[in-house]
Write an enzyme that holds these catalytic residues in place. Structure first.
Site, PDB file in Angstrom:
ATOM      1  N   ALA A  38      15.227  -9.128  -5.366  1.00 14.49           N
ATOM      2  CA  ALA A  38      14.579  -9.549  -6.644  1.00 14.49           C
ATOM      3  C   ALA A  38      12.886  -9.088  -6.732  1.00 14.49           C
ATOM      4  O   ALA A  38      12.579 -10.178  -7.862  1.00 14.49           O
ATOM      5  CB  ALA A  38      15.659  -9.917  -7.330  1.00 14.49           C
ATOM      6  N   TYR A  40       8.932  -7.891  -6.299  1.00 16.03           N
ATOM      7  CA  TYR A  40       7.814  -6.870  -6.886  1.00 16.03           C
ATOM      8  C   TYR A  40       8.445  -5.349  -6.463  1.00 16.03           C
ATOM      9  O   TYR A  40       8.097  -4.666  -7.960  1.00 16.03           O
ATOM     10  CB  TYR A  40       6.454  -6.812  -6.190  1.00 16.03           C
ATOM     11  CG  TYR A  40       5.786  -7.715  -6.721  1.00 16.03           C
ATOM     12  CD1 TYR A  40       4.781  -7.637  -7.418  1.00 16.03           C
ATOM     13  CD2 TYR A  40       5.821  -9.102  -5.821  1.00 16.03           C
ATOM     14  CE1 TYR A  40       3.936  -9.293  -8.153  1.00 16.03           C
ATOM     15  CE2 TYR A  40       5.072 -10.025  -6.463  1.00 16.03           C
ATOM     16  CZ  TYR A  40       4.415 -10.521  -7.081  1.00 16.03           C
ATOM     17  OH  TYR A  40       3.543 -11.419  -7.726  1.00 16.03           O
ATOM     18  N   VAL A 124      14.566  -6.106   0.447  1.00 14.22           N
ATOM     19  CA  VAL A 124      13.587  -7.287   0.692  1.00 14.22           C
ATOM     20  C   VAL A 124      12.280  -7.091   1.445  1.00 14.22           C
ATOM     21  O   VAL A 124      12.015  -6.209   1.764  1.00 14.22           O
ATOM     22  CB  VAL A 124      14.655  -8.173   2.033  1.00 14.22           C
ATOM     23  CG1 VAL A 124      15.877  -8.270   1.326  1.00 14.22           C
ATOM     24  CG2 VAL A 124      14.639  -7.569   2.954  1.00 14.22           C
ATOM     25  N   THR A 128       4.441  -9.215   7.647  1.00 13.87           N
ATOM     26  CA  THR A 128       3.876  -8.318   9.280  1.00 13.87           C
ATOM     27  C   THR A 128       4.121 -10.136  10.629  1.00 13.87           C
ATOM     28  O   THR A 128       4.256 -11.445   9.468  1.00 13.87           O
ATOM     29  CB  THR A 128       2.150  -9.094   9.333  1.00 13.87           C
ATOM     30  OG1 THR A 128       2.260  -7.629   8.519  1.00 13.87           O
ATOM     31  CG2 THR A 128       1.808  -8.341  10.671  1.00 13.87           C
ATOM     32  N   SER A 165      12.827  -1.007   0.982  1.00  9.86           N
ATOM     33  CA  SER A 165      11.040  -2.007   2.054  1.00  9.86           C
ATOM     34  C   SER A 165      10.924  -0.921   2.535  1.00  9.86           C
ATOM     35  O   SER A 165      11.519  -0.039   3.449  1.00  9.86           O
ATOM     36  CB  SER A 165      11.641  -2.963   2.243  1.00  9.86           C
ATOM     37  OG  SER A 165      13.341  -3.693   2.131  1.00  9.86           O
ATOM     38  N   ALA A 199       2.435   1.122  -7.686  1.00  4.86           N
ATOM     39  CA  ALA A 199       1.197   0.752  -6.727  1.00  4.86           C
ATOM     40  C   ALA A 199       1.500  -0.481  -8.410  1.00  4.86           C
ATOM     41  O   ALA A 199       1.764  -0.174  -9.482  1.00  4.86           O
ATOM     42  CB  ALA A 199       0.681   1.068  -7.567  1.00  4.86           C
ATOM     43  N   LEU A 262      -4.812   6.300   2.057  1.00  4.29           N
ATOM     44  CA  LEU A 262      -4.933   5.972   0.793  1.00  4.29           C
ATOM     45  C   LEU A 262      -6.473   4.735   1.132  1.00  4.29           C
ATOM     46  O   LEU A 262      -7.499   4.342   0.681  1.00  4.29           O
ATOM     47  CB  LEU A 262      -4.416   5.282   0.049  1.00  4.29           C
ATOM     48  CG  LEU A 262      -3.228   5.960  -0.698  1.00  4.29           C
ATOM     49  CD1 LEU A 262      -2.119   5.413  -1.394  1.00  4.29           C
ATOM     50  CD2 LEU A 262      -4.151   7.000  -1.821  1.00  4.29           C
ATOM     51  N   CYS A 311       0.505  -4.341   0.184  1.00  6.28           N
ATOM     52  CA  CYS A 311       0.602  -3.091   2.178  1.00  6.28           C
ATOM     53  C   CYS A 311      -0.010  -2.445   2.634  1.00  6.28           C
ATOM     54  O   CYS A 311       0.474  -2.242   3.250  1.00  6.28           O
ATOM     55  CB  CYS A 311       1.280  -2.052   0.253  1.00  6.28           C
ATOM     56  SG  CYS A 311       2.785  -2.133  -0.137  1.00  6.28           S
TER      57      CYS A 311
HETATM   58  C1  UDX Z   1      -0.578   0.636  -2.859  1.00  3.03           C
HETATM   59  C2  UDX Z   1      -0.310   2.052  -2.985  1.00  3.03           C
HETATM   60  O1  UDX Z   1      -0.804   3.110  -4.444  1.00  3.03           O
HETATM   61  C3  UDX Z   1       1.054   2.500  -3.200  1.00  3.03           C
HETATM   62  O2  UDX Z   1       1.324   3.831  -3.889  1.00  3.03           O
HETATM   63  C4  UDX Z   1       1.821   1.732  -2.550  1.00  3.03           C
HETATM   64  O3  UDX Z   1       3.306   1.322  -2.965  1.00  3.03           O
HETATM   65  C5  UDX Z   1       1.763   0.315  -2.306  1.00  3.03           C
HETATM   66  O4  UDX Z   1       0.526   0.226  -1.854  1.00  3.03           O
HETATM   67  P1  UDX Z   1      -1.210  -2.072  -4.694  1.00  3.03           P
HETATM   68  O5  UDX Z   1      -1.561  -2.534  -3.286  1.00  3.03           O
HETATM   69  O6  UDX Z   1       0.212  -1.363  -5.530  1.00  3.03           O
HETATM   70  O7  UDX Z   1       0.086   0.141  -3.833  1.00  3.03           O
HETATM   71  O8  UDX Z   1      -2.801  -1.706  -4.984  1.00  3.03           O
HETATM   72  P2  UDX Z   1      -3.496  -0.009  -5.408  1.00  3.03           P
HETATM   73  O9  UDX Z   1      -4.165   0.412  -6.730  1.00  3.03           O
HETATM   74  O10 UDX Z   1      -3.249   1.251  -4.025  1.00  3.03           O
HETATM   75  O11 UDX Z   1      -4.838  -1.051  -4.737  1.00  3.03           O
HETATM   76  C6  UDX Z   1      -5.102  -1.488  -3.335  1.00  3.03           C
HETATM   77  C7  UDX Z   1      -6.016  -2.348  -3.363  1.00  3.03           C
HETATM   78  O12 UDX Z   1      -7.026  -1.035  -3.203  1.00  3.03           O
HETATM   79  C8  UDX Z   1      -6.251  -2.722  -4.180  1.00  3.03           C
HETATM   80  O13 UDX Z   1      -7.100  -4.747  -4.307  1.00  3.03           O
HETATM   81  C9  UDX Z   1      -7.592  -2.434  -5.778  1.00  3.03           C
HETATM   82  O14 UDX Z   1      -8.337  -3.125  -6.059  1.00  3.03           O
HETATM   83  C10 UDX Z   1      -8.137  -1.464  -3.898  1.00  3.03           C
HETATM   84  N1  UDX Z   1      -8.794  -0.469  -4.403  1.00  3.03           N
HETATM   85  C11 UDX Z   1      -7.972   1.064  -5.049  1.00  3.03           C
HETATM   86  C12 UDX Z   1     -10.057   0.281  -4.299  1.00  3.03           C
HETATM   87  O15 UDX Z   1     -10.691  -1.267  -3.515  1.00  3.03           O
HETATM   88  N2  UDX Z   1     -10.940   1.223  -4.499  1.00  3.03           N
HETATM   89  C13 UDX Z   1     -10.095   1.968  -4.885  1.00  3.03           C
HETATM   90  O16 UDX Z   1     -10.889   3.177  -5.521  1.00  3.03           O
HETATM   91  C14 UDX Z   1      -8.614   1.847  -5.080  1.00  3.03           C
HETATM   92  P1  ADP Z   2       8.636  -6.614  -2.862  1.00  2.00           P
HETATM   93  O1  ADP Z   2       7.440  -7.091  -2.798  1.00  2.00           O
HETATM   94  O2  ADP Z   2       8.654  -5.708  -0.937  1.00  2.00           O
HETATM   95  O3  ADP Z   2      10.023  -6.477  -3.937  1.00  2.00           O
HETATM   96  P2  ADP Z   2       8.791 -10.029  -2.593  1.00  2.00           P
HETATM   97  O4  ADP Z   2       8.822 -10.861  -1.778  1.00  2.00           O
HETATM   98  O5  ADP Z   2       8.209  -9.967  -3.506  1.00  2.00           O
HETATM   99  O6  ADP Z   2       8.793  -8.024  -1.570  1.00  2.00           O
HETATM  100  O7  ADP Z   2      10.455 -10.162  -2.994  1.00  2.00           O
HETATM  101  C1  ADP Z   2      11.457  -9.337  -1.845  1.00  2.00           C
HETATM  102  C2  ADP Z   2      12.813 -10.581  -2.396  1.00  2.00           C
HETATM  103  O8  ADP Z   2      13.938 -10.163  -1.159  1.00  2.00           O
HETATM  104  C3  ADP Z   2      12.503 -12.051  -2.096  1.00  2.00           C
HETATM  105  O9  ADP Z   2      13.082 -12.777  -3.562  1.00  2.00           O
HETATM  106  C4  ADP Z   2      13.307 -12.267  -1.472  1.00  2.00           C
HETATM  107  O10 ADP Z   2      14.212 -14.127  -1.413  1.00  2.00           O
HETATM  108  C5  ADP Z   2      14.679 -11.355  -1.113  1.00  2.00           C
HETATM  109  N1  ADP Z   2      15.410 -11.516   0.065  1.00  2.00           N
HETATM  110  C6  ADP Z   2      15.070 -11.995   1.672  1.00  2.00           C
HETATM  111  N2  ADP Z   2      16.361 -11.717   2.517  1.00  2.00           N
HETATM  112  C7  ADP Z   2      17.535 -11.318   1.412  1.00  2.00           C
HETATM  113  C8  ADP Z   2      18.932 -11.570   1.768  1.00  2.00           C
HETATM  114  N3  ADP Z   2      19.296 -11.751   2.626  1.00  2.00           N
HETATM  115  N4  ADP Z   2      19.272 -11.074   0.998  1.00  2.00           N
HETATM  116  C9  ADP Z   2      19.349 -11.437  -0.979  1.00  2.00           C
HETATM  117  N5  ADP Z   2      17.495 -11.513  -1.647  1.00  2.00           N
HETATM  118  C10 ADP Z   2      16.505 -11.442  -0.015  1.00  2.00           C
END
Ligand code: UDX
Ligand code: ADP
Length: 512
Positions: A38, A40, A124, A128, A165, A199, A262, A311
């Site tokens: 549950a 992001y 989930v 790294t 994931s 994003a 990206l 990411c």
């Molecule tokens: C990213 C990808 O965009 C998304 O498709 C993927 O599923 C997850 O990773 P996110 O990390 O949420 O999404 O944010 P994003 O808008 O991509 O920005 C990432 C970082 O780059 C931020 O710190 C942002 O401020 C920075 N950024 C982005 C820049 O510095 N310059 C830019 O032109 C765009």
């Molecule tokens: P993401 O950004 O990929 O969604 P998060 O860390 O926000 O990653 O969420 C991943 C969620 O998965 C966490 O809330 C964590 O507690 C949950 N999780 C990890 N392993 C398990 C599992 N075996 N069963 C249920 N939930 C899990």
């Protein structure tokens, strides 16, 4: 990670031990979905599915009871908003309010939700690895593995299992082996890859009108059937031509590749920003000029202190590890450079602050505006603000921080000093020279410099009373714009000395 030479797209209980080989499953239309995780990704994604598919029951489960309690929290009595949700995303609260209790449920009963589901998203965390083989590069897949084991152990009917994931290429093959080896006789699983491209901050918009939905499957009858069933779910709101069916491994690799491309654009523009600062060219003009070429395009060319988020760095490190594992060292080195440029950008910016403040910030008050890794999110994972604020702390500055969404406890947790004792135990040492403020004006009062680190709209010149900030600062008053987002001319007219990423020196210098 296992890399089967000839992976199967389907697993049928008993196939592993040779007891029974049921025919490949033809999956019924999806009526019940379980999302494991549950976070992001899982929370917003499955909330949108519930909203757009009222005929499907969606249960989001997590092993973290506090997180589930937050998803089930009551609305604010004054505004009616669900302010207690564990993820802040514009528009999310309304969707959860609309669907929760109707066909959207949040629960810690992982087993029951798996049992009921026709389709299970595995969503989930895959951080790294911190130790062992591949430490610092490879993805830690133990959460994926334990949820896959759980599915195998408790499932009493056939299911479609979907990797949501971000995972290394060929993770589906490891999942297949785990499912084959642990499930009950007669049960059939198909594994799909369906990576998320949302994003943060624009997640709800990205989910409602995605550029594309990618579904990867193997080329077998039941694999294709599973992919069609998942496609039907999305077709409730996504035009069919935006749903792109690929092979399983292409889908897994595409997610890493898209994020790497990206991030590479941002490192590229930040490398050019450094040249601009030394030549008098403007990164805004250079980026605009390049972006007018349709082959390049204008997106993702905004120079900054550096990129953050959960990411980009993780996925590139993953790609580096994959390349090294395949013996492709030049490929690994090529992608590693994107991360190195990002680290260099963050450090270069922090050094610039110290250098400009007469080579010392010891005892000086430095105000930081924005701590999240970007605007419209409270997420601080890999935020450049962490690197920059830690640098300021090491230089013994007094750091006052304001962010519209990041909770105070999170900022302290990100900046806390840690000390390893003789046994290797890590002990927090506090953050006594860090103050978290409840407004930008409060953070900037009596400061020697204001450092803008996340691009929140409320910091723009039209939204924040920079004149008032100037009057209440020590002089000379400096602004360091790490997002190249402020109107520098306006700030200079007020009296500030301004440094913005990718601009300077003044155009009247020796170059002309
Ligand atoms: C990213 C990808 O965009 C998304 O498709 C993927 O599923 C997850 O990773 P996110 O990390 O949420 O999404 O944010 P994003 O808008 O991509 O920005 C990432 C970082 O780059 C931020 O710190 C942002 O401020 C920075 N950024 C982005 C820049 O510095 N310059 C830019 O032109 C765009
Ligand atoms: P993401 O950004 O990929 O969604 P998060 O860390 O926000 O990653 O969420 C991943 C969620 O998965 C966490 O809330 C964590 O507690 C949950 N999780 C990890 N392993 C398990 C599992 N075996 N069963 C249920 N939930 C899990």
């Amino acid at each position: 990670m296992a890399t089967a030479a000839s992976p199967l797209s389907t697993t049928t209980l008993g196939a592993a031990n040779g007891t029974s080989l049921a025919s490949p499953g033809i999956h019924p239309p999806v009526r019940s979905i379980c999302c494991i995780g549950a976070g992001y990704v899982g929370g917003p994604t499955c909330s949108i599915i519930a909203a757009r598919c009222p005929h499907i029951d969606v249960t989001i489960v997590d092993i973290n009871p506090a997180r589930i309690a937050a998803w089930n929290s009551d609305p604010d009595p004054l505004t009616g908003d669900l302010t207690g949700l564990p993820v802040f995303e514009p528009g999310l609260s309304d969707i959860v309010k609309e669907c929760r209790g109707r066909n959207l449920f949040f629960s810690t009963d992982v087993d029951e939700a798996i049992r009921k589901a026709d389709l299970v998203f595995v969503s989930v965390n895959t951080p790294t690895k911190k130790s062992g083989v591949g430490a610092g590069y490879a993805a830690d897949l133990h959460y994926v593995e334990s949820s896959t084991r759980r599915i195998a152990q408790v499932a009493t009917s056939s299911k479609i299992i979907v990797e949501k994931s971000t995972v290394p290429c060929r993770t589906a093959s490891s999942m297949r082996v785990i499912l084959e080896s642990n499930s009950r006789p007669g049960i059939h699983f198909d594994i799909l890859s369906n990576p998320e491209f949302l994003a943060e901050g624009t997640a709800m918009r990205d989910l409602q009108a995605p550029d594309r939905v990618l579904i990867g499957s193997l080329d077998t009858e039941s694999g294709q059937c599973a992919a069609d069933r998942l496609s039907e779910v999305y077709e409730n709101w996504v035009p069919a031509e935006r749903i792109y069916m690929t092979g399983l491994w292409s889908s897994e690799l595409s997610k890493l590749a898209a994020n790497a491309l990206l991030a590479q654009r941002i490192s590229s523009i930040n490398s050019l920003a450094a040249i601009c600062e030394s030549t008098g060219a403007s990164i805004h003009e250079v980026a605009h000029a390049c972006g007018l070429d349709r082959r390049i395009g204008p997106q993702f060319l905004q120079a900054s202190v550096g990129f953050g988020g959960s990411c980009f760095q993780k996925d590139i490190l993953n790609l580096v590890y994959l390349s090294e594992s395949l013996g492709l060292t030049p490929v690994a080195n090529y992608w590693k450079q994107v991360i190195e440029m990002n680290e260099w950008s963050k450090n270069r910016f922090a050094h610039k602050v110290v250098q400009t403040l007469f080579n010392t910030i010891t005892g000086k008050k430095v105000a930081v505006l924005g701590f999240s890794f970007k605007d419209n999110t409270g997420d601080t994972r890999e935020s450049p603000a962490i690197t920059v604020c830690r640098f300021f702390r090491r230089e013994l500055a007094r750091v006052s921080i304001y962010d519209p969404k990041v909770p105070e406890a999170q900022i302290h947790a990100d900046l806390v000093d840690r000390e390893h004792d003789a046994t290797g135990v890590v002990a927090p040492q506090g953050t006594n020279n860090v103050t978290v403020c409840s407004s930008a004006l409060e953070a900037c009062k009596d400061a020697e410099a204001v450092v803008v680190l996340s691009p929140w709209r409320e910091f723009r010149c039209e939204n924040l009373d920079w004149g008032h900030i100037y009057e209440n600062m020590s002089k000379p008053a400096f602004v360091f714009d790490g997002r190249a987002m402020l109107d520098a001319e306006k700030l200079k007219k007020i009296g500030f000395k301004v440094h913005a990423v990718g601009t300077g020196p003044e155009k009247t210098d020796a170059w002309l």
